[in-house]
Design a protein around this motif. Structure first.
Motif, PDB file in Angstrom:
ATOM      1  N   LEU A 274       0.351  -4.952   3.533  1.00  0.00           N
ATOM      2  CA  LEU A 274      -0.869  -5.272   4.277  1.00  0.00           C
ATOM      3  C   LEU A 274      -1.618  -6.442   3.656  1.00  0.00           C
ATOM      4  CD1 LEU A 274      -2.166  -1.613   4.774  1.00  0.00           C
ATOM      5  CD2 LEU A 274      -0.843  -2.983   6.379  1.00  0.00           C
TER       6      LEU A 274
ATOM      7  N   PRO B  28       3.252   5.797  14.098  1.00  0.00           N
ATOM      8  CA  PRO B  28       2.615   6.564  13.021  1.00  0.00           C
ATOM      9  C   PRO B  28       3.610   7.190  12.048  1.00  0.00           C
ATOM     10  CG  PRO B  28       2.289   7.612  15.182  1.00  0.00           C
ATOM     11  CD  PRO B  28       2.850   6.265  15.434  1.00  0.00           C
ATOM     12  N   HIS B  29       4.808   7.539  12.532  1.00  0.00           N
ATOM     13  CA  HIS B  29       5.812   8.102  11.608  1.00  0.00           C
ATOM     14  C   HIS B  29       6.270   7.074  10.579  1.00  0.00           C
ATOM     15  CE1 HIS B  29       6.170  11.910  13.607  1.00  0.00           C
ATOM     16  NE2 HIS B  29       6.441  11.342  14.763  1.00  0.00           N
TER      17      HIS B  29
ATOM     18  N   THR C 157       4.679   5.488   8.466  1.00  0.00           N
ATOM     19  CA  THR C 157       4.075   5.571   7.122  1.00  0.00           C
ATOM     20  C   THR C 157       5.001   6.330   6.170  1.00  0.00           C
ATOM     21  OG1 THR C 157       2.837   7.565   7.719  1.00  0.00           O
ATOM     22  CG2 THR C 157       1.686   5.466   7.958  1.00  0.00           C
ATOM     23  N   LYS C 158       5.956   7.076   6.740  1.00  0.00           N
ATOM     24  CA  LYS C 158       6.886   7.824   5.872  1.00  0.00           C
ATOM     25  C   LYS C 158       7.901   6.903   5.202  1.00  0.00           C
ATOM     26  CE  LYS C 158       6.540  11.613   9.135  1.00  0.00           C
ATOM     27  NZ  LYS C 158       7.282  12.272  10.230  1.00  0.00           N
TER      28      LYS C 158
ATOM     29  N   HIS D 213      -0.815  -8.902   8.658  1.00  0.00           N
ATOM     30  CA  HIS D 213       0.009  -7.921   7.931  1.00  0.00           C
ATOM     31  C   HIS D 213       1.492  -8.258   8.085  1.00  0.00           C
ATOM     32  CE1 HIS D 213      -3.632  -5.616   7.602  1.00  0.00           C
ATOM     33  NE2 HIS D 213      -3.720  -5.419   8.907  1.00  0.00           N
TER      34      HIS D 213
ATOM     35  N   PHE E  94       0.900  -1.165   0.000  1.00  0.00           N
ATOM     36  CA  PHE E  94       0.000   0.000   0.000  1.00  0.00           C
ATOM     37  C   PHE E  94       0.929   1.201   0.000  1.00  0.00           C
ATOM     38  CE2 PHE E  94      -2.685   2.851   3.021  1.00  0.00           C
ATOM     39  CZ  PHE E  94      -3.147   3.601   1.954  1.00  0.00           C
TER      40      PHE E  94
ATOM     41  N   ASN F 230      -5.886   1.347   2.728  1.00  0.00           N
ATOM     42  CA  ASN F 230      -5.525   0.319   1.764  1.00  0.00           C
ATOM     43  C   ASN F 230      -6.762  -0.176   1.013  1.00  0.00           C
ATOM     44  OD1 ASN F 230      -3.850  -1.629   0.500  1.00  0.00           O
ATOM     45  ND2 ASN F 230      -4.440  -3.163   2.010  1.00  0.00           N
TER      46      ASN F 230
ATOM     47  N   MET G 271       0.605  11.140   9.417  1.00  0.00           N
ATOM     48  CA  MET G 271       0.003   9.861   9.023  1.00  0.00           C
ATOM     49  C   MET G 271      -1.169  10.116   8.065  1.00  0.00           C
ATOM     50  SD  MET G 271      -1.330   6.894  11.559  1.00  0.00           S
ATOM     51  CE  MET G 271      -1.134   5.182  11.125  1.00  0.00           C
TER      52      MET G 271
ATOM     53  N   MET H 135       3.261   0.330   3.124  1.00  0.00           N
ATOM     54  CA  MET H 135       2.981  -0.738   4.079  1.00  0.00           C
ATOM     55  C   MET H 135       2.867  -2.040   3.290  1.00  0.00           C
ATOM     56  SD  MET H 135       2.483   0.706   7.135  1.00  0.00           S
ATOM     57  CE  MET H 135       3.938   1.668   6.831  1.00  0.00           C
TER      58      MET H 135
ATOM     59  N   PHE I 112       3.086  -2.789   9.183  1.00  0.00           N
ATOM     60  CA  PHE I 112       1.877  -2.096   9.613  1.00  0.00           C
ATOM     61  C   PHE I 112       2.247  -0.897  10.482  1.00  0.00           C
ATOM     62  CE2 PHE I 112      -1.224  -1.418  12.985  1.00  0.00           C
ATOM     63  CZ  PHE I 112      -2.418  -1.327  12.296  1.00  0.00           C
ATOM     64  N   ALA I 113       1.671   0.264  10.188  1.00  0.00           N
ATOM     65  CA  ALA I 113       1.883   1.449  11.032  1.00  0.00           C
ATOM     66  C   ALA I 113       0.660   1.661  11.906  1.00  0.00           C
ATOM     67  CB  ALA I 113       2.121   2.690  10.173  1.00  0.00           C
ATOM     68  N   ALA I 114       0.890   1.716  13.210  1.00  0.00           N
ATOM     69  CA  ALA I 114      -0.214   1.932  14.145  1.00  0.00           C
ATOM     70  C   ALA I 114      -0.309   3.415  14.488  1.00  0.00           C
ATOM     71  CB  ALA I 114       0.006   1.118  15.418  1.00  0.00           C
ATOM     72  N   GLU I 115      -1.526   3.855  14.730  1.00  0.00           N
ATOM     73  CA  GLU I 115      -1.753   5.269  15.037  1.00  0.00           C
ATOM     74  C   GLU I 115      -1.406   5.588  16.491  1.00  0.00           C
ATOM     75  OE1 GLU I 115      -5.798   6.263  14.160  1.00  0.00           O
ATOM     76  OE2 GLU I 115      -5.715   8.149  15.281  1.00  0.00           O
ATOM     77  N   THR I 116      -1.716   4.650  17.384  1.00  0.00           N
ATOM     78  CA  THR I 116      -1.455   4.875  18.807  1.00  0.00           C
ATOM     79  C   THR I 116      -0.824   3.619  19.413  1.00  0.00           C
ATOM     80  OG1 THR I 116      -3.602   3.995  19.466  1.00  0.00           O
ATOM     81  CG2 THR I 116      -3.496   6.364  19.050  1.00  0.00           C
TER      82      THR I 116
ATOM     83  N   GLU J 177      -3.386   0.865  19.722  1.00  0.00           N
ATOM     84  CA  GLU J 177      -3.644   0.122  18.487  1.00  0.00           C
ATOM     85  C   GLU J 177      -2.486  -0.832  18.193  1.00  0.00           C
ATOM     86  OE1 GLU J 177      -5.757   1.954  14.917  1.00  0.00           O
ATOM     87  OE2 GLU J 177      -3.708   1.844  14.190  1.00  0.00           O
TER      88      GLU J 177
END
Lengths: 786, 179
Positions: free
Chosen positions: A659, A649-650, A652-653, A687, A67, B98, B126, A657, A690-694, A697
């Motif tokens: 997934l 979360p960083h 995603t840079k 996955h 992704f 996705n 994000m 991903m 995977f990037a988690a937001e918190t 998560e």
């Protein structure tokens, strides 16, 4: 023609007439010329090339499609460009956005893998010079038989002495050159082929890391697979600032060990403090537990500006590019020790120590490049002892009154916040400080990653980072913790003990906290996650800056994670393997489970071992503050082994991903090795990247990603219990995908039976068999036709 | 404060940038025009409060009036459930992102692809990267953000705003949808 290579001997004969026969175009390959001490037959893929394991990679990538998350609409890598790749446009070279993203990931992975491999090369060269190429490899005395699982798996050789690693690094370097060439304009154009090469770079990275750590463990007397490796001091508050203080930063430990040797041999250990940041600090405490770790990479600015270090010694990797200026601000001499990071300094390698020390003390020079670790040891110590009384810990941090005065310069432009990676409310805090209330700045300290972008952005030239650190002065003084020093490899006996419970799922998984300190909310989250998973009887591993962060938090009883949990590789253990390069012991442990517990052939047999790990070993990596290219290559090495990685979360840079789609049943079929049938194995692990937001998560996802198709019902029930319990507590309510994770009635945890059965009924769930899972048709024991 | 600059100063994407929602009517028209909108709400939405009103309450009203299914990420669900609102799904942000790039995906209800994704409350960078993924790999989908900062990778974004102006804009959207 005879072609002699380290990994094989090829004899090619164009034409040969003899009494016996007439040969034309004869080619004979003999394999490696090695001091053969390993009786295991060679597997199918020793020294794999760029494409040897491509079919395995594509199997994983078929399930975990990228992704893409482009960090830029453009490509600017050649003079055709910039090329606009928006709206399905192709670049001037014909490249698509998808391929460009994968190409960028490959570049990052090559940078990361080259960095570890080059580190390994420098370390090995130094240690061979010092201890000889015949110095024996010893990572765990009699407790470790499989000393180098990655080297054995990938290269098909069993190293005995330091010198045996030369050919391993030759191979890594050759592969990295090939991989880097792939990123050139007009080479690969297919995104999935780029991705396969990312995996290859990751695998090479883990081999390079293994060489580096085994070499230093063997030659420098680091703990040898010792679960009870000593505890060391951690934190700025542990430093006796009355003494001369030396700070080392980086990853390549020889200059630091020479500093310690110089102090020890002259009985000066109690006269000075040797402190460190990042992985050199970790490795230095493996050499002497009297050395002190200040903190992870994000502590550089705050510690330097505190004025405590009298001399700063840098080696390589993760060192701030402005370290010389920062050192100059506090009047601390800087010694650069690596050809990879010369800082523009004069080369004093061949000068006598007396002259260099005199020049430092008189202020004639503020920094020097010294490419001789022994000389660094002497110069650093003598300079620190001589200069400390003069410096009087000259610091850059403002007093309370100065802080308020500086804050009053703020015009409220908010550029500090807009520069902050974590979008911290800096301007509010500065505004409050201008009114005399510094509590907001004090609070920022906990979440600050120490990058200093806020003050670079400030048009009023307010030293924003310094005023944050100054406001939190009491906190910094209280930073006093204990960390278990890096133990290195996992013992074979430990693998034997946990192999069964892990593969059957009764130990719910291995969770490895690795990587850098670009955390979204400070170090504390890593410590909390470690303790939660250890409490739940997972095997927790730590390494690098995450290993440091894991120790920087105390529970209600005032103890750190390393003081509460044992250092053994067992359920409920927190195992600090060591520095970045020690990550190889974590992937190595997964490989050893396949080899030692399951007795799968190891030698040059990558695909089968990866297939085993992927389908059976519930391991997950967590790089919560992943920042660097090295973190990218470390993750890639785990991916190729089928081990999922969760980032913050960083993350995603990193531009994409990997997934899975749990809603696509057709994606989750595996071979049942017993029958050859293709059967549904369930969406596990869901996955690969995977990037988690918190944090919450991430924890729930980690619990889910430890599931494997091979789990027994008892094991799956334990994993489901953890997943559902964490979900209820941290996210709220029952997870929506329970019906996809329960295979048989017996998988249902007894304590959750009612809730789960209700969901299963609603979803019209039906049982399915637990396969003997494999993605490889050659692993089918009884073919369908037979 | 510059209206149409990336909130994180350095996060400049390139030639394709979001159009500004300079007044609530624009957002209202976009939502009304969408046949299949979906809203993705991140954890940040829980943390905002303006003049005693939680952002999340405004979003619930918006979802109800616009009949927009809501996907909640991270640990946001509890706040919705506590207010008697059931999200359509609970899913990590990268997961829903996705799926939205899959032209064959027929949505949470299995009926039809979405044509508008409204984002709010994810961590800035994000959200930035996920919107970039959608900009490049979901050409059939329009995206909109309701955050108080400019997100250049969306199709439409609010400008960088004060919390007060932003709250007024959100109220405007909700009230207009009720017409």
């Amino acid at each position: 023609m005879v072609e002699l290579r380290r990994d094989s001997v090829n004899v090619k004969i164009k034409e040969l007439n003899s009494d016996i026969a007439h040969f034309r175009d004869l080619s004979i390959t003999i394999g490696a010329i090695t001091k053969e001490t390993w009786v295991e037959p060679m597997g199918p893929t020793p020294y794999p090339s760029l494409t040897t394991l491509r079919s395995w990679d594509l199997k994983l990538l078929e399930r975990y499609k990228p992704f893409y998350l482009p960090f830029c609409d453009l490509c600017c890598m050649c003079t055709y460009g910039k090329c606009d790749l928006t709206g399905n446009k192709l670049g001037a070279c014909g490249i698509s956005m998808a391929a460009q993203q994968s190409r960028t990931v490959l570049l990052a992975a090559c940078i990361g893998a080259s960095t570890h491999t080059a580190h390994a090369r420098d370390l090995l060269t130094h240690l061979i010079e010092r201890y000889g190429e015949d110095h024996p490899i010893n990572v765990g005395e009699l407790n470790v038989d499989i000393e180098a699982p990655l080297t054995r798996l990938v290269c098909g050789i069993k190293p005995v002495n330091l010198g045996d690693f030369e050919e391993v690094l030759d191979y890594c370097e050759k592969q990295l050159t090939q991989l880097l060439s792939v990123t050139h304009t007009g080479q690969e154009g297919n995104n999935l082929d780029f991705e396969s090469k990312v995996f290859h770079a990751g695998m090479i990275d883990h081999v390079g890391m293994e060489v580096a750590d085994i070499a230093q463990i063997s030659a420098l007397g680091f703990p040898k697979s010792d679960p009870e490796a000593s505890l060391a001091d951690l934190g700025l508050g542990t430093v006796d600032i009355k003494k001369p203080v030396i700070l080392v930063i980086g990853h390549n430990v020889p200059p630091a060990t020479e500093i310690i040797d110089y102090l020890k041999t002259r009985d000066l250990m109690s006269e000075a403090e040797v402190t460190g940041i990042c992985c050199t600090a970790l490795d230095m405490t493996r050499y002497s537990a009297k050395a002190k770790i200040i903190g992870p990479i994000s502590w550089q600015l705050r510690y330097v500006r505190s004025g405590v270090p009298d001399v700063i010694v840098i080696d390589e990797q993760c060192i701030r590019a402005d370290i010389l200026q920062e050192a100059q601000h506090i009047h601390a001499p800087l010694i650069a020790t690596s050809g990879k990071n010369c800082c523009g300094l004069p080369d004093r390698t061949h000068d006598v120590p007396d002259e260099i020390v005199a020049d430092f003390v008189s202020g004639k020079i503020t920094g020097a490049l010294i490419l001789d670790p022994v000389k660094v040891g002497e110069v650093a110590v003598r300079t620190a002892l001589a200069i400390a009384p003069k410096r009087e810990k000259h610091k850059l941090l403002p007093t309370h009154d100065e802080l308020i005065k500086l804050a009053k310069k703020c015009t409220g432009c908010v550029l500090c916040r807009r520069a902050c990676p974590n979008d911290l409310p800096i301007s509010y805090a500065v505004k409050a400080a201008a009114q005399g209330n510094i509590s907001g700045l004090d609070e920022l300290y906990d979440d600050c990653v120490g990058c200093g972008r806020c003050e670079s952005a400030c048009p009023q030239k307010i030293p924003v980072h310094s005023i944050i650190v100054a406001a939190a002065e009491k906190k910094t003084r209280d930073e006093s913790y204990r960390i278990r020093t890096g133990r290195g490899a996992i013992q074979d006996i430990e693998i034997r003990k946990v192999g069964g419970p892990l593969v059957l799922g009764e130990i719910p998984g291995i969770v490895a906290f690795v990587g850098c300190a670009n955390f979204p909310k400070g170090s504390r989250e890593v410590a909390e996650m470690c303790m939660e998973f250890a409490k739940r009887r997972y095997i927790v591993c730590t390494s690098g800056c995450s290993a440091i962060s894991a120790g920087m938090y105390r529970n209600e009883e005032g103890k750190t994670a390393y003081e509460i949990y044992p250092g053994s590789f067992e359920a409920g253990g927190i195992v600090n393997v060591g520095s970045c390069v020690s990550n190889a012991h974590i992937s190595g442990a997964a490989i050893k489970i396949a080899s030692i517990f399951a007795r799968r052939p190891l030698r040059g047999n990558y695909e089968e071992i990866a297939d085993y790990v992927y389908n059976r070993v519930g391991a997950v990596g967590v790089a919560w503050g992943a920042m660097s290219q090295k973190a990218a290559s470390i993750a890639a090495g785990f991916w190729r082994l089928g081990i999922p990685v969760v980032v913050g979360p960083h993350g995603t840079k990193y531009r994409r991903m990997l997934l899975g789609r749990s809603d696509k049943e057709q994606d989750w079929y595996v071979y049942d090795a017993r029958t050859g049938e293709k059967v549904y194995g369930g969406p596990v692990p869901e996955h690969l990247f995977f990037a988690a937001e918190t944090k919450e998560e991430a924890m729930v996802m980690v619990a889910k990603l430890t599931m494997r198709p091979n789990d027994t019902s008892k094991g799956r029930a334990i994993k489901l219990t953890n997943y559902i319990d964490l979900h209820k507590r941290l996210i709220g309510g029952m997870p929506h995908d329970v019906h996809l994770l329960v295979r048989k009635q017996a998988d249902i945890p007894l304590t959750m039976k009612e809730d789960i059965e209700k969901i299963l009924k609603e979803m019209e769930w039906t049982e399915h068999e637990i396969p003997d899972p494999t993605l490889l048709s050659r692993m089918i024991r009884k073919s369908k036709e037979a | 404060m510059p209206l149409a600059e990336s909130w994180q100063t350095a996060e400049i994407p390139g030639p394709k940038k979001a159009s500004l929602i300079i007044k609530p009517d624009i957002a209202d028209a976009i939502i009304r025009r969408a046949k299949r909108p979906i809203m993705i709400v991140g954890y940040g939405a829980v943390e905002y409060e303006v003049e005693g009103i939680k952002l999340i309450e405004c979003l619930i009203e918006l979802a109800n009036k616009g009949k927009i299914p809501v996907v909640v990420t991270a640990s946001t669900a509890r706040e919705f459930l506590n207010r008697g609102f059931s999200p359509a799904a609970l899913m990590p942000a990268v997961d829903i992102g996705n799926r939205l790039t899959d032209p064959a995906w027929k949505g949470l209800d299995g009926k039809e692809s979405y044509d508008l994704a409204i984002f709010v409350g994810l961590p800035y960078s994000m959200e930035w990267t996920i919107l970039s993924g959608l900009k490049h790999f979901a050409p059939y989908l329009k995206t909109m953000t309701l955050d108080c900062v400019y997100q250049p990778n969306a199709s439409w974004s609010f400008p960088n705003s004060t919390i007060k102006d932003w709250a007024a804009n959100l109220r405007g959207i909700v009230e207009n949808l009720g017409d």
